[in-house]
Design a protein around this motif. Structure first.
Motif: not given
Lengths: 324, 162, 502
Positions: C36-38, C402-404, C410-417
């Motif tokens: 699984x990625x992330x 995965x990133x979360x 949530x900040x990490x999700x924005x970083x990923x986007x």
């Protein structure tokens, strides 16, 4: 109980409460649902381990589960900052306040005011720190070490897990008191620092009790502990107080909620945590982590916090780390 | 695509990219200077940033220049700006951003159901039964694997807040 | 107690049915989070740590260790199939692994990754068992000065990671260094490029960057063209590597294992750096370096061996000194401590059943992984036939969750986007991601150790050449640099000469 089942039960309870027209709002009904405790460190660390036990022992007296929510980041400040910014002061969201919460505002711009944004509930414990050298080092005692450092200004090097950490700050405080000048080498955490001490790249290091087994195996030697009292496990090692330094440094921490909490709710939480702290399981985990039991009630903790904020500001300024 | 066209695309792309990195590099160098350079014997917080920023700007300037001089040979590999589907990209990105914002207040299950439905439907429309079934199955599987299996602290949102 | 008795004791523990079950559970979860990625081993292990509170210490640690080395097996699968690294140490596998898949050789690539991982994993356990004490002595010889020189050596391999414009690769490396330096400077405690955001005080995480640059960006690029069809149009040929593949890969496996094992022992990047280094070495000594980037099987075998061997090597400092060399080992240390066990020099004598039980379980686990993964190759290859319009929402979903789950942020999700957009633009403008990732890992280590070295030597640069290990690393780096530069310059001169005569 699985989270799903738990969720289902809460939902059912809520629906029943709503039907009866008695959704509880008053403090005397607190708590009616699980309390979230933000631990601003990753799961698996010493603090996480401590709070998972404390959460369990306290929930027995609170009558509701306490769920640990790991929110690491910002050297332990992101979690409390999130609490201050977003949580309602209803007592259902709490956080551990590590000392960095009081120190960081002096060093960088932060989104919270450490004096005003929290309702202090209870003070729990502090970390145990020590100064150590390699076992084959020429200094057998703290006095010998300080004498050597005095005679050789700037030549004694020591490692710490980061500039501005309690360990660094205290070592510099000691240096100021003794008129010593030594060279600070900041590492990224103890995982990097301890090998550097073992390999002789630094002469001493200031760290926690994670290296105890290396001491027992005859690789390292504790020169002095920074605690109030001697440790049971290393009863032959003196404390800073005993060697005349007048310092107890333990990076204390406790539990707080967002500002503006109802004093009755604070009291309910305080009483539950107090009983949780006294449980044998909690005492045992503190022993295993070599940490002291340092209880303070809500008012004392709030007063101590205000003092700590001022002390930290003065220390940070004297070390030239103050934010520009 | 003819050689001439390819060359023109490449020129444009490399110019835009080069300009961006020149500006970015200079900005980083400036930030580095603000942080303090220290000396070579006692580097400050900004020393590395300063030099890395300058290097970035310098190298991008070179790509700018060579971009003008280069022969069009390697252009076909990447410079595919034709047939761009901006709408699809915008929809996917916007959906993800909204999802990230909604995850905590709304909660994992409702937010994910909507996210998956939008991704299945809005980008390349699938029949509705595929959309609904797909959204339902993936949400359930992810919830079971992550929340119940691994114990991820997925936000409860509306369902948990009571 | 001699080694055979110890091993017998260890296997006694490892083959206990309950421990066997937890071992299988661990490697199974590891494979899953690897695929699984992330979500990677760090997130999975920290999530499952509380579960181990209620089981015996051996079972708990056997399971958690299984997750770690299991994820190294699984990570390559996603890299090969959909060009998205399943975890950070598989970034480099995307380069040649996915090209092989596009040529219809996903089976051999997956097979080579699984068998190569098995060989390297087993070699690393043998090394862990026999060489732990002397290697520990060598590892502590690495201080700030030695690390600095080793990182310089690491950075010289950048030039082997690119198959496009060298200048653009260097620009990306600079960008990577800058990203790596974001956060609180640990030397002077000054915030750098944090824009007054508390979330950035500890820096940007590797996982959101990798998932953005490689995961989200890959999907955005594919959205433009591949929705109607599946990823691979070429006919899928063969599920297992051929004899010819083995011939080409056997030394790559051996070298990758060595590199990975040694780098795994040192604190810092471990598996990530090892996989990059192995790829560079293979490309450097290959008689046909031009095949790299177009589906060279050595480019899969070497790095996959390296990241698995690094997983084994990382146990050495934990088991012999009680010092975790990376985040994953720190989690494992936490698991030991939960059960009142302190890893370190005394563990071998105080808790031999735990020490040897874990080592023996790793042999068992590696065999389980091989048995688990080889039959899966056929199934994974079928994933390539799934139309992309069905596949991409699933991949995106796993990336986000995965990133979360790494930090509940949530900040990490924005970083990923954000990095998804950056990565998309990078591809459009012909910039590559691999140099960025390597520089992101190496850059801060390089800076930090340089400054620590200069603090210790009080500003004297001679310290870098006076110390033998450091001097050797710098010498090797210089040689490498010259050996790349000289032919490049010569070629340039010839090209110019040709242009002039033309």
């Amino acid at each position: 109980m699985s989270a799903l089942a738990r969720g289902g039960i809460y939902a059912a309870v809520l629906i029943l409460a709503a039907l009866a027209g008695t959704i509880p709002v008053a403090a005397q009904e607190f708590p009616t649902r699980p309390v979230t405790l933000i631990v601003p460190w990753p799961a698996g660390g010493a603090t996480d381990r401590h709070f998972r036990v404390l959460a369990e022992t306290t929930s027995r007296h609170l009558g509701q589960p306490i769920v640990v929510d790991n929110k690491p980041g910002g050297s332990g400040t992101v979690g409390p900052a999130t609490l201050a910014a977003t949580s309602k002061p209803d007592g259902y969201t709490l956080a551990q306040l590590p000392i960095t919460v009081f120190r960081m505002p002096h060093m960088v711009k932060v989104s919270y005011n450490p004096a005003k944004d929290f309702s202090f509930i209870i003070h729990v414990t502090g970390y145990t720190f020590a100064t150590m050298v390699r076992a084959d080092a020429p200094w057998k005692t703290w006095q010998e070490f300080i004498a050597h450092a005095k005679a050789n200004p700037g030549k004694v090097s020591y490692g710490s897990p980061g500039t501005g950490s309690t360990l660094h700050v205290t070592m510099e405080q000691i240096a100021l008191q003794n008129g010593v000048k030594w060279t600070h080498v900041p590492f990224k955490g103890e995982g990097e620092m301890t090998p550097a001490l073992l390999g002789g790249h630094v002469m001493a290091s200031a760290g926690g009790t994670g290296s105890s087994q290396l001491v027992e195996a005859g690789e390292l030697r504790y020169l002095v502990f920074w605690t109030q009292d001697r440790l049971k496990r290393f009863a032959n090692v003196p404390t800073l107080l005993e060697v005349g330094e007048k310092i107890v440094s333990n990076s204390p921490y406790g539990v707080a909620g967002p500002k503006g909490m109802d004093p009755k709710i604070v009291k309910i939480l305080h009483d539950a945590f107090k009983k949780g702290m006294e449980e044998p399981a909690h005492r045992k985990v503190l022993d295993e982590l070599d940490q002291e039991y340092i209880y303070m009630n809500s008012a004392d903790y709030a007063a101590a916090a205000l003092r700590t904020i001022d002390e930290q500001g003065a220390l940070i300024e004297s070390l030239g780390l103050k934010a520009k | 695509m003819s050689g001439q066209q390819a060359r023109r695309t490449r020129l444009k792309a490399d110019t835009v990219g080069g300009l961006f990195w020149v500006a970015g590099g200079l900005w980083i160098a400036w930030e580095g200077r603000e942080l303090g350079l220290g000396t070579l014997r006692d580097p400050g917080s900004g020393l590395i940033l300063f030099w890395v920023g300058l290097a970035m700007a310098a190298m991008s300037a070179v790509t700018l220049v060579t971009g003008f001089l280069a022969r069009p040979a390697a252009a076909g590999e990447w410079a595919d700006w034709h047939g761009l589907e901006w709408r699809k990209l915008a929809v996917v990105l916007a959906t993800m951003i909204v999802y990230a914002g909604a995850l905590e207040p709304v909660g994992f299950i409702p937010a994910t159901l909507v996210l998956m439905a939008v991704l299945f439907r809005a980008v390349e429309p699938q029949p509705w039964h595929v959309v609904l079934l797909g959204a339902l199955i993936t949400t359930t599987v992810v919830y079971v694997v992550f929340k119940l299996g691994l114990g991820t602290q997925l936000p409860d949102g509306l369902l948990g807040a009571g | 107690m001699d080694i055979w008795q110890s091993l017998a004791l260890g296997f006694g523990v490892a083959l206990d049915p309950i421990n066997l079950a937890y071992c299988f559970l661990g490697v199974f979860i590891g494979t899953l989070v690897g695929v699984l990625p992330g979500i990677g081993p760090v997130a999975a292990m920290s999530l499952l740590l509380p579960v181990t509170f209620n089981i015996t210490p051996e079972a708990g640690i056997i399971m958690l260790a299984g997750i770690y080395y299991g994820s190294m097996y699984g990570g390559s699968t996603t890299a090969i199939l959909v060009n998205i690294p399943g975890e950070a140490a598989s970034v480099i596998t995307t380069i040649d692994g996915h090209q092989m898949a596009r040529q219809g050789r996903a089976g051999p690539a997956l097979g080579m990754a699984a068998i190569g991982s098995f060989i390297a994993g087993t070699l690393a356990i043998v090394g862990l068992m026999l060489l732990a004490p002397p290697l520990t002595k060598l590892a502590v010889k690495f201080g700030p000065v030695e690390y600095f020189s080793l990182m310089v050596l690491g950075l010289t391999i950048l030039s082997y990671l690119t198959h496009g414009s060298m200048l653009k690769a260097l620009v990306m490396a600079c960008f990577g260094v800058v990203l790596g330096l974001i956060g609180l400077d640990s030397i002077s405690a000054t915030p750098r490029l944090t824009f007054d955001r508390l979330e950035l005080i500890d820096g940007i995480g590797l996982v959101p960057i990798v998932m953005g640059l490689f995961g989200v960006a890959e999907i955005l690029v594919n959205l433009e063209r591949e929705l109607k069809r599946s990823i691979v149009e070429a006919k899928i040929t063969g599920l297992m590597p051929t004899l010819k593949d083995w011939g080409m890969s056997k030394w790559a496996l051996a070298r990758g294992s060595l590199i990975g094992f040694f780098l795994g022992i040192l604190p810092g990047g471990g598996a990530v750096i090892a996989s990059f280094l192995s790829y560079a070495v293979e490309k450097r000594i290959s008689a046909t370096p031009e095949r790299f980037g177009h589906g060279a099987i050595e480019g899969v075998a070497g790095p996959e061996a390296a990241n698995n061997a690094a997983a084994g090597g990382a146990f050495i400092p934990l088991m012999t000194l009680g010092i975790p060399p990376n985040v994953i080992m720190a989690l494992l240390l936490g698991a030991f401590m939960v059960h009142g066990l302190q890893p370190g020099p005394l563990m071998m004598t105080r808790n031999p059943e735990v020490f040897w039980g874990i080592i023996a379980s790793m042999y068992v686990g590696n065999i389980m992984l091989l048995v688990l993964n080889l039959p899966l190759v056929g199934m994974w290859v079928q994933v390539l036939r799934v139309p992309y319009r069905i596949l991409f929402p699933l991949i995106l979903m796993f990336c986000i969750i995965g990133v979360f789950s790494v930090g509940n942020a949530i900040f990490d999700i924005y970083v990923m986007i954000g990095f998804g957009i950056v990565g998309y633009l990078m591809r459009k403008f012909g910039y590559e991601g691999a140099p960025l990732v390597l520089a992101f890992v190496l850059g801060p280590l390089l800076e930090n150790n340089l400054r620590k070295s200069l603090i210790l030597s009080r500003g004297d640069f001679m310290t870098f050449v006076e110390r033998p290990i450091s001097a050797a690393c710098l010498g090797l780096a210089l040689l490498l640099l010259l050996s790349t530069l000289v032919p490049w310059l010569r070629a340039k001169r010839q090209k110019i000469a040709l242009d002039e005569t033309a």
